[in-house]
Design an enzyme around this catalytic site. Structure first.
Site, PDB file in Angstrom:
ATOM      1  N   HIS A  71     -16.045 -25.823 -13.270  1.00  0.00           N
ATOM      2  CA  HIS A  71     -15.472 -25.898 -14.631  1.00  0.00           C
ATOM      3  C   HIS A  71     -13.951 -25.950 -14.598  1.00  0.00           C
ATOM      4  CE1 HIS A  71     -19.395 -25.387 -16.476  1.00  0.00           C
ATOM      5  NE2 HIS A  71     -19.648 -24.484 -15.544  1.00  0.00           N
ATOM      6  N   CYS A 125      -8.311  17.674   6.079  1.00  0.00           N
ATOM      7  CA  CYS A 125      -7.205  18.623   6.133  1.00  0.00           C
ATOM      8  C   CYS A 125      -6.605  18.577   7.540  1.00  0.00           C
ATOM      9  CB  CYS A 125      -7.704  20.033   5.880  1.00  0.00           C
ATOM     10  SG  CYS A 125      -8.612  20.214   4.355  1.00  0.00           S
ATOM     11  N   LYS A 155       1.373   2.676  -3.724  1.00  0.00           N
ATOM     12  CA  LYS A 155       0.012   3.184  -3.502  1.00  0.00           C
ATOM     13  C   LYS A 155      -0.622   3.611  -4.830  1.00  0.00           C
ATOM     14  CE  LYS A 155      -3.649   4.433  -1.385  1.00  0.00           C
ATOM     15  NZ  LYS A 155      -4.588   3.338  -0.995  1.00  0.00           N
ATOM     16  N   ARG A 203      -2.799  14.067   6.397  1.00  0.00           N
ATOM     17  CA  ARG A 203      -4.216  14.469   6.294  1.00  0.00           C
ATOM     18  C   ARG A 203      -4.495  15.278   5.043  1.00  0.00           C
ATOM     19  NH1 ARG A 203      -7.014  13.760  10.807  1.00  0.00           N
ATOM     20  NH2 ARG A 203      -8.594  15.245  10.080  1.00  0.00           N
ATOM     21  N   ASN A 257     -11.119  22.413   8.909  1.00  0.00           N
ATOM     22  CA  ASN A 257     -11.102  21.048   8.389  1.00  0.00           C
ATOM     23  C   ASN A 257     -12.535  20.556   8.438  1.00  0.00           C
ATOM     24  OD1 ASN A 257     -10.650  18.364   7.712  1.00  0.00           O
ATOM     25  ND2 ASN A 257     -10.301  17.775   9.839  1.00  0.00           N
ATOM     26  N   GLY A 258     -13.073  20.149   7.294  1.00  0.00           N
ATOM     27  CA  GLY A 258     -14.448  19.627   7.263  1.00  0.00           C
ATOM     28  C   GLY A 258     -15.133  20.084   5.981  1.00  0.00           C
ATOM     29  N   GLU A 317     -12.890  -8.313  -4.372  1.00  0.00           N
ATOM     30  CA  GLU A 317     -12.185  -7.369  -3.490  1.00  0.00           C
ATOM     31  C   GLU A 317     -11.653  -8.090  -2.259  1.00  0.00           C
ATOM     32  OE1 GLU A 317     -10.953  -4.699  -3.950  1.00  0.00           O
ATOM     33  OE2 GLU A 317     -10.542  -3.824  -1.979  1.00  0.00           O
ATOM     34  N   TRP A 351      -6.487  19.248   2.024  1.00  0.00           N
ATOM     35  CA  TRP A 351      -6.955  18.176   1.153  1.00  0.00           C
ATOM     36  C   TRP A 351      -8.215  18.745   0.501  1.00  0.00           C
ATOM     37  CZ3 TRP A 351      -5.248  13.466  -0.406  1.00  0.00           C
ATOM     38  CH2 TRP A 351      -6.144  12.670  -1.104  1.00  0.00           C
ATOM     39  N   LYS A 353      -7.631  -8.035  -1.266  1.00  0.00           N
ATOM     40  CA  LYS A 353      -7.192  -7.571   0.057  1.00  0.00           C
ATOM     41  C   LYS A 353      -6.353  -8.648   0.733  1.00  0.00           C
ATOM     42  CE  LYS A 353      -7.618  -3.943   0.051  1.00  0.00           C
ATOM     43  NZ  LYS A 353      -8.031  -3.619  -1.265  1.00  0.00           N
ATOM     44  N   GLU A 399      -2.962  -9.295  -1.160  1.00  0.00           N
ATOM     45  CA  GLU A 399      -2.160  -8.066  -1.249  1.00  0.00           C
ATOM     46  C   GLU A 399      -1.363  -7.827   0.038  1.00  0.00           C
ATOM     47  OE1 GLU A 399      -3.232  -3.643  -2.832  1.00  0.00           O
ATOM     48  OE2 GLU A 399      -4.771  -4.676  -1.709  1.00  0.00           O
TER      49      GLU A 399
HETATM   50  C1  AGP Z   1      -5.925  -1.905  -3.961  1.00  0.00           C
HETATM   51  O1  AGP Z   1      -5.863  -2.211  -2.580  1.00  0.00           O
HETATM   52  C2  AGP Z   1      -4.561  -1.678  -4.553  1.00  0.00           C
HETATM   53  N1  AGP Z   1      -3.847  -0.675  -3.830  1.00  0.00           N
HETATM   54  C3  AGP Z   1      -4.614  -1.419  -6.057  1.00  0.00           C
HETATM   55  O2  AGP Z   1      -5.277  -2.518  -6.644  1.00  0.00           O
HETATM   56  C4  AGP Z   1      -5.355  -0.144  -6.509  1.00  0.00           C
HETATM   57  O3  AGP Z   1      -6.725  -0.290  -6.268  1.00  0.00           O
HETATM   58  C5  AGP Z   1      -5.093   0.051  -7.999  1.00  0.00           C
HETATM   59  O4  AGP Z   1      -3.706   0.215  -8.201  1.00  0.00           O
HETATM   60  C6  AGP Z   1      -5.839   1.278  -8.581  1.00  0.00           C
HETATM   61  O5  AGP Z   1      -5.366   2.441  -7.974  1.00  0.00           O
HETATM   62  P1  AGP Z   1      -6.201   3.797  -8.205  1.00  0.00           P
HETATM   63  O6  AGP Z   1      -7.552   3.578  -7.608  1.00  0.00           O
HETATM   64  O7  AGP Z   1      -5.417   4.868  -7.508  1.00  0.00           O
HETATM   65  O8  AGP Z   1      -6.292   4.026  -9.689  1.00  0.00           O
END
Ligand code: AGP
Length: 622
Positions: free
Chosen positions: A518, A2, A617, A27, A112-113, A495, A76, A499, A502
């Protein structure tokens, strides 16, 4: 997490508090509130749900609140859903309703905490005649200060230090006392707080951006310290109530940089927040060495009857599911199927009796994951959501919800939320194993002890980030990168690959190491970068062999393995070592170098790390 702010001085407080809060919305932003004192015993408390502008509108941009001393908060949620009642500030009086309006409480505060032992403290206060209007741990903290303030009658600093000795957890507290109308008292442990001074005025905030417009002269209050903040003057005290001195620091950051706490990008800041995100999530479900999932509503009886688990998610959350699959199957002996939400929602999967469907989502708003959750419920499955945003749609619609406490994640590429989800699924795996008797108490205790070490081990990895920054400069212009591994190392490779592509826009793929031959190995040519994740002992040699197959075709090899495993240098061109942990939990450690490598590669390519092209996001459309 927060945001908290405070102001006392020669100007009207409310407009300054609102302006400061607007710089802390990253935050948290599910509710906000102000408390302002106009030199009298009364404090005017105004709170609103939703983004900060609702509060600003409600107070006519602060003009409706007269007074030169005040505190503010943007929330938050960690305990209690986003609502006016749960919004801060909180008051010590046994007022009805939301604790809003003109209140004559002895103590008014923002926090906050996380107060980990708030339930036991709440019971104590109830026994002493206190009543509670909210579900928050903060109201408990404010009332505990009031309790000691009235009991010992020595003053605010004493009441606060006594409270600090009793509470467990993390806090940045800002409090106003009825008897001290133009002063603010603050206390800090593990949560951030700074205190600034100007000409006959003082400021308090969670982070530099909030007050940089007003002063560059700040005190970094220390851990377990108390501050007495009056106009233009600040006194500091330790837990014994003895006065300390803290040097005044000149802030040289520009405003934009300050939003990121001095980091160049939110992503780098959030990578560095992972130890706290993991620690806070762990502490919310493991208390005194015992797993406590009571907040989810899951019971041992429920999990004992589960015959199958489906984990459903998208993107990085799906990668968490891929890692959790290995851990849950190995520890709890339950068959786990991991499905992409966008596929799961349309498949005609026969729903076996007693299927537990786990939906993982940082935002709790991803359209495909929400649709998959609804399909699972229609088919009669019990559903558990693992979510970072409290009160989000997926959290509200699932039968059970396990919140991760990573705090708001601003960068599109997830890091700290991913790590918090990983640790949550690790604890869930141990919980399932204990309930089903596949792991004894002693083994479970040892596993939980290993998990407790993860935050410090992540910190150790972050201290070594310069090597990754150097290596990223060598690969910035590469065209293809392959991430390979077996078992959990394959899940980590997924992952690492996402990363990288992306945020650096370099084509990359993750492959089960045994699968390369394969077909895909045809793509390996001179200097193709192959990154092998090598944390699983019994699979190590096999993956190294697959890497050598790539090397014999011109591939350039990077290996990630545990400290001491130096034999890997006979096979690869560049090695990154990470601390050892129980092999079930190595994803939490191996992912960090991969996050850093992707980050620095993107920076080296001059790209917008926090807002990569074509992405959002939270993907709230199909
Ligand atoms: C991951 O870095 C991406 N931003 C994306 O793959 C994300 O993980 C995916 O859209 C799922 O989002 P969520 O966890 O909010 O459901």
């Amino acid at each position: 997490m927060c945001g908290i702010v405070g102001y006392t001085g020669r100007r009207q407080a409310a407009p300054i508090l609102l302006d400061s809060l607007s710089r802390l919305e990253y935050r948290g932003y599910d509710s906000a509130g102000l408390a302002v004192r106009n030199g009298t015993a009364l404090a005017e408390v105004v709170k609103a749900t939703g983004k900060l502008y609702h509060l600003a509108d409600k107070t006519d941009q602060g003009r409706a609140l007269a007074g030169c001393c005040g505190i503010g908060h943007t929330r938050w949620a960690t305990h209690g859903d986003p609502s006016v009642v749960n919004a801060h500030p909180h008051v010590s009086g046994n007022c009805s309703g939301s604790g809003s309006g003109a209140v004559e409480s002895d103590v008014v505060g923002v926090h906050n905490g996380i107060i980990e032992n708030y339930t036991e403290l709440k019971d104590k206060l109830l026994r002493h005649g206190y009543a509670f209007y909210s579900d928050t741990d903060t109201e408990v903290a404010v009332k505990l200060v009031d309790y000691y303030y009235k009991k010992y009658k020595i003053g605010p600093v004493d009441a606060i230090t006594r409270t600090m000795v009793r509470i467990r957890g993390s806090y940045a507290l800002a409090l106003m006392f009825k008897d001290y109308p133009d002063e603010i008292f603050a206390a800090r442990k593990d949560s951030p707080m700074i205190i600034g001074t100007g000409e006959e005025e003082s400021f308090l905030a969670s982070d530099v951006p909030a007050i940089l417009k007003y002063t560059r002269q700040v005190y970094y209050i220390g851990n377990l310290q108390v501050a007495r903040v009056s106009p233009g003057k600040v006194a500091f005290f330790d837990l014994n109530g003895d006065e300390n001195t803290i040097p005044l620091t000149e802030i040289t950051w520009d405003a934009a940089a300050a939003e990121k706490g001095g980091y160049e990008h939110f992503m780098l800041k959030e990578i560095h927040e992972q130890p706290a995100a993991v620690r806070d999530t762990l502490n919310s479900i493991v208390k005194d060495g015992k797993i406590d999932l009571s907040g989810t509503g899951l019971t041992e009886e429920t999990v004992r009857s589960v015959s199958k688990i489906d984990i459903v998610a998208c993107g990085s959350a799906w990668h968490v599911g891929m890692a959790a699959q290995y851990v849950i199957e190995d520890l709890a002996g339950i068959p786990v199927r991991v499905e992409l939400a966008s596929e799961y929602r349309y498949r005609k999967i026969p729903m076996a009796e007693k299927t537990l469907v786990i939906v993982i989502s940082q935002s709790g708003e991803t359209a495909d994951s929400l649709a998959a959750l609804r399909v699972a419920k229609e088919r009669g499955a019990e559903t558990l959501a693992i979510v970072n945003v409290i009160g989000s749609t997926i959290a509200r619609e699932a039968d059970h919800v396990l919140y991760t406490l990573a705090g708001p994640e601003i960068a599109v590429a997830t890091t700290k939320a991913y790590s918090a989800q990983l640790i949550a699924t690790d604890v869930l795996a141990v919980y399932l194993a204990l309930a089903r008797g596949t792991v004894a108490e002693e083994e479970a205790a040892a596993l939980l002890a290993e998990l407790a070490e993860i935050p410090a081990k992540i910190e150790r990895i972050l201290e070594e980030k310069a090597r990754l920054q150097w290596f990223s400069s060598k690969i910035a212009n590469t065209h293809d990168i392959f991430f390979i591994g077996r078992g959990l190392d394959y899940a980590i490779s997924l992952e690492g690959s996402l990363k990288m592509k992306e945020i650096s826009y370099i084509h990359s793929e993750a492959y089960a190491a045994g699968e390369l031959k394969h077909g895909t190995i045809s793509l390996i040519e001179n200097n193709t970068l192959v990154i092998g994740v090598l944390t699983q002992k019994e699979l190590y040699e096999k993956t190294v062999s697959n890497m050598m197959e790539c090397r014999s075709r011109g591939g350039y090899l990077m290996g990630i393995t545990t400290n001491g495993n130096f034999s890997v240098e006979d096979s690869v061109n560049f090695t990154v070592y990470i601390p050892k942990s129980d092999e079930h939990f190595m994803a939490s450690l191996a992912v960090v170098p991969l996050q850093l490598l992707a980050y620095y590669t993107s920076v080296n390519r001059g790209l917008d790390v926090d807002k990569p092209r074509n992405l959002a996001k939270s993907v709230t459309v199909e």
